[in-house]
Design a protein around this motif. Structure first.
Motif, PDB file in Angstrom:
ATOM      1  N   CYS A  39      37.893  11.694  22.507  1.00 30.11           N
ATOM      2  CA  CYS A  39      38.326  11.947  21.127  1.00 30.11           C
ATOM      3  C   CYS A  39      37.671  13.198  20.543  1.00 30.11           C
ATOM      4  O   CYS A  39      38.164  13.736  19.547  1.00 30.11           O
ATOM      5  CB  CYS A  39      37.989  10.740  20.249  1.00 30.11           C
ATOM      6  N   GLU A  40      36.566  13.650  21.151  1.00 35.25           N
ATOM      7  CA  GLU A  40      35.904  14.839  20.625  1.00 35.25           C
ATOM      8  C   GLU A  40      36.681  16.117  20.923  1.00 35.25           C
ATOM      9  O   GLU A  40      36.511  17.116  20.235  1.00 35.25           O
ATOM     10  CB  GLU A  40      34.492  14.975  21.213  1.00 35.25           C
ATOM     11  N   GLU A  41      37.513  16.093  21.960  1.00 34.25           N
ATOM     12  CA  GLU A  41      38.219  17.307  22.391  1.00 34.25           C
ATOM     13  C   GLU A  41      39.696  17.327  22.033  1.00 34.25           C
ATOM     14  O   GLU A  41      40.296  18.406  22.013  1.00 34.25           O
ATOM     15  CB  GLU A  41      38.121  17.450  23.915  1.00 34.25           C
ATOM     16  N   HIS A  42      40.315  16.168  21.779  1.00 37.38           N
ATOM     17  CA  HIS A  42      41.771  16.121  21.763  1.00 37.38           C
ATOM     18  C   HIS A  42      42.318  15.399  20.542  1.00 37.38           C
ATOM     19  O   HIS A  42      41.701  14.465  20.013  1.00 37.38           O
ATOM     20  CB  HIS A  42      42.272  15.445  23.031  1.00 37.38           C
ATOM     21  N   SER A  43      43.504  15.804  20.132  1.00 38.17           N
ATOM     22  CA  SER A  43      44.193  15.186  19.000  1.00 38.17           C
ATOM     23  C   SER A  43      44.741  13.826  19.414  1.00 38.17           C
ATOM     24  O   SER A  43      44.856  13.517  20.616  1.00 38.17           O
ATOM     25  CB  SER A  43      45.346  16.077  18.543  1.00 38.17           C
ATOM     26  N   PRO A  44      45.128  12.988  18.447  1.00 42.33           N
ATOM     27  CA  PRO A  44      45.701  11.687  18.800  1.00 42.33           C
ATOM     28  C   PRO A  44      46.904  11.797  19.731  1.00 42.33           C
ATOM     29  O   PRO A  44      47.006  11.040  20.714  1.00 42.33           O
ATOM     30  CB  PRO A  44      46.088  11.099  17.443  1.00 42.33           C
ATOM     31  N   ALA A  45      47.829  12.718  19.451  1.00 47.99           N
ATOM     32  CA  ALA A  45      49.015  12.850  20.301  1.00 47.99           C
ATOM     33  C   ALA A  45      48.632  13.259  21.716  1.00 47.99           C
ATOM     34  O   ALA A  45      49.214  12.775  22.700  1.00 47.99           O
ATOM     35  CB  ALA A  45      49.980  13.860  19.695  1.00 47.99           C
ATOM     36  N   GLU A  46      47.650  14.146  21.846  1.00 44.77           N
ATOM     37  CA  GLU A  46      47.206  14.567  23.176  1.00 44.77           C
ATOM     38  C   GLU A  46      46.568  13.409  23.936  1.00 44.77           C
ATOM     39  O   GLU A  46      46.777  13.253  25.146  1.00 44.77           O
ATOM     40  CB  GLU A  46      46.215  15.724  23.048  1.00 44.77           C
ATOM     41  N   LEU A  47      45.801  12.592  23.244  1.00 44.61           N
ATOM     42  CA  LEU A  47      45.151  11.448  23.889  1.00 44.61           C
ATOM     43  C   LEU A  47      46.185  10.455  24.419  1.00 44.61           C
ATOM     44  O   LEU A  47      46.048   9.922  25.526  1.00 44.61           O
ATOM     45  CB  LEU A  47      44.206  10.761  22.909  1.00 44.61           C
ATOM     46  N   VAL A  48      47.224  10.222  23.641  1.00 48.88           N
ATOM     47  CA  VAL A  48      48.281   9.304  24.082  1.00 48.88           C
ATOM     48  C   VAL A  48      48.997   9.870  25.309  1.00 48.88           C
ATOM     49  O   VAL A  48      49.278   9.149  26.272  1.00 48.88           O
ATOM     50  CB  VAL A  48      49.272   9.024  22.936  1.00 48.88           C
ATOM     51  N   GLU A  49      49.280  11.164  25.314  1.00 51.78           N
ATOM     52  CA  GLU A  49      49.936  11.784  26.465  1.00 51.78           C
ATOM     53  C   GLU A  49      49.041  11.734  27.701  1.00 51.78           C
ATOM     54  O   GLU A  49      49.504  11.482  28.816  1.00 51.78           O
ATOM     55  CB  GLU A  49      50.316  13.230  26.137  1.00 51.78           C
ATOM     56  N   GLN A  50      47.744  11.952  27.514  1.00 48.24           N
ATOM     57  CA  GLN A  50      46.813  11.849  28.640  1.00 48.24           C
ATOM     58  C   GLN A  50      46.776  10.426  29.192  1.00 48.24           C
ATOM     59  O   GLN A  50      46.670  10.229  30.412  1.00 48.24           O
ATOM     60  CB  GLN A  50      45.420  12.278  28.199  1.00 48.24           C
ATOM     61  N   ALA A  51      46.847   9.438  28.317  1.00 48.30           N
ATOM     62  CA  ALA A  51      46.869   8.050  28.775  1.00 48.30           C
ATOM     63  C   ALA A  51      48.097   7.789  29.646  1.00 48.30           C
ATOM     64  O   ALA A  51      48.013   7.104  30.689  1.00 48.30           O
ATOM     65  CB  ALA A  51      46.848   7.102  27.584  1.00 48.30           C
ATOM     66  N   ARG A  52      49.234   8.331  29.249  1.00 49.39           N
ATOM     67  CA  ARG A  52      50.451   8.178  30.059  1.00 49.39           C
ATOM     68  C   ARG A  52      50.263   8.842  31.426  1.00 49.39           C
ATOM     69  O   ARG A  52      50.628   8.268  32.459  1.00 49.39           O
ATOM     70  CB  ARG A  52      51.651   8.793  29.337  1.00 49.39           C
ATOM     71  N   MET A  53      49.697  10.046  31.427  1.00 54.93           N
ATOM     72  CA  MET A  53      49.486  10.747  32.693  1.00 54.93           C
ATOM     73  C   MET A  53      48.472  10.009  33.566  1.00 54.93           C
ATOM     74  O   MET A  53      48.614   9.970  34.791  1.00 54.93           O
ATOM     75  CB  MET A  53      49.024  12.181  32.431  1.00 54.93           C
ATOM     76  N   ALA A  54      47.464   9.418  32.944  1.00 59.18           N
ATOM     77  CA  ALA A  54      46.472   8.660  33.697  1.00 59.18           C
ATOM     78  C   ALA A  54      47.110   7.470  34.400  1.00 59.18           C
ATOM     79  O   ALA A  54      46.825   7.195  35.578  1.00 59.18           O
ATOM     80  CB  ALA A  54      45.351   8.201  32.763  1.00 59.18           C
TER      81      ALA A  54
END
Length: 317
Positions: free
Chosen positions: A10-25
């Motif tokens: 959360c220190e590096e990324h916006s909420p939308a980016e975090l959700v997209e990273q979760a999908r990619m993970a």
């Protein structure tokens, strides 16, 4: 062989980016998610710090992976009764796939309301009382509590999961490891320290151990080292400094003492598969149950493709 999760920063990324990273993970083969819980980033270069409970609500609708906070501090900034409500709601949203990671926190996040920042031994005492309160609230019963550090009056959680939320406790030193073993359902730590884990297990028995590490994947190793140093030099600050420095600016000042060589010595940087495997294997050999990997920097898509095709298959994940 442990499982392998992804650590959302959360220190590096916006909420939308975090959700997209979760999908990619999830698509890459990671089996669970950690998400950090901060009010401030460690430094201005990191640049973000969304409210973690809102992010978790979004994650519950985007992926099917289990989620855990790594970690929440239920001591000063947020009362444990409020954290309990947030955690219980998250567990309901995730269908029981939520664990609450807790720790004694940092002044960086906790001093913002003007309260005094207690010393480490007092914070451990507060954490133990906070965990007791949250466990009682997770039952759905009405709770009143008057303790040394907290008061709760006629509180009841009406939205609770079928099973109480598991609480894992973060520890980096021997005293905290003993407390984690006594009050936690599992241990969270960021180093493959066998001595710490043995102390935790002597205190708490056969409970799971969860570990995290940061990497900086990139095709240009020198650029990856520069990125890791710019964004996360703070991780190499010694002793209690990370717990007592009050602002991102103070972390930036202290991090000037950390060299690129120091960062490179402990963080896997670049795209050499063996370098990444060597770092993760230390956690495997220390008998961690789940290892969470976090990619530093913007090239998240390249990282996930690298781990999907090169790293996770060689780990047997």
């Amino acid at each position: 062989m442990p499982e392998f999760g992804y650590f959302l920063s959360c220190e590096e990324h916006s909420p939308a980016e975090l959700v997209e990273q979760a999908r990619m993970a999830e698509q890459a083969g990671f089996t669970s998610l950690w998400v950090s819980d901060h009010y401030h980033p460690w430094n201005d270069h990191q640049g973000q710090s969304p409210f973690v409970w809102s992010v978790i609500g979004a994650l519950s609708q985007a992926v099917s992976l289990p989620v855990e906070t790594a970690v929440t501090c239920p001591l000063v900034r947020t009362h444990p009764a409020v954290v309990a409500q947030a955690a219980a709601t998250s567990a309901v949203q995730l269908g029981g796939r939520f664990r609450l990671g807790v720790g004694t926190g940092e002044a960086l996040n906790e001093h913002i309301l003007g309260s005094a920042w207690p010393e480490a031994s007092v914070r451990l005492e507060m954490l133990e009382e906070a965990v007791q309160i949250m466990r009682r609230l997770f039952t759905g019963a009405q709770v009143s509590h008057r303790g040394k550090h907290y008061t709760v009056e006629n509180a009841r959680l009406y939205t609770v999961p079928d099973d109480p939320v598991p609480i894992d406790v973060s520890a980096f030193g021997p005293q905290a490891a003993e407390v984690a073993g006594r009050i936690g359902d599992g241990l969270i730590t960021m180093t493959p320290d066998r001595t710490l884990i043995e102390r935790f297990r002597r205190s708490g028995g056969s409970k799971p151990v969860y570990g995290g590490l940061k990497v900086c994947w990139g095709t240009d190793k020198e650029e990856a080292v520069r990125t890791a140093h710019r964004l996360w030099a703070n991780e190499q600050l010694p002793g209690e400094l990370p717990q007592i420095l009050p602002t991102p600016r103070h972390f930036e000042q202290a991090s000037q003492l950390v060299t690129r060589d120091q960062v490179q010595a402990v963080l896997p940087c670049g795209d050499d598969v063996d370098t990444h495997l060597e770092a993760i294997t230390k956690y495997v050999e220390a008998e961690f149950d789940t290892v969470y990997v976090s990619q530093i920097g913007r090239d998240q898509r390249g990282f996930f493709e690298f781990y999907r095709t090169e790293v996770l298959p060689r780990l047997g994940a």
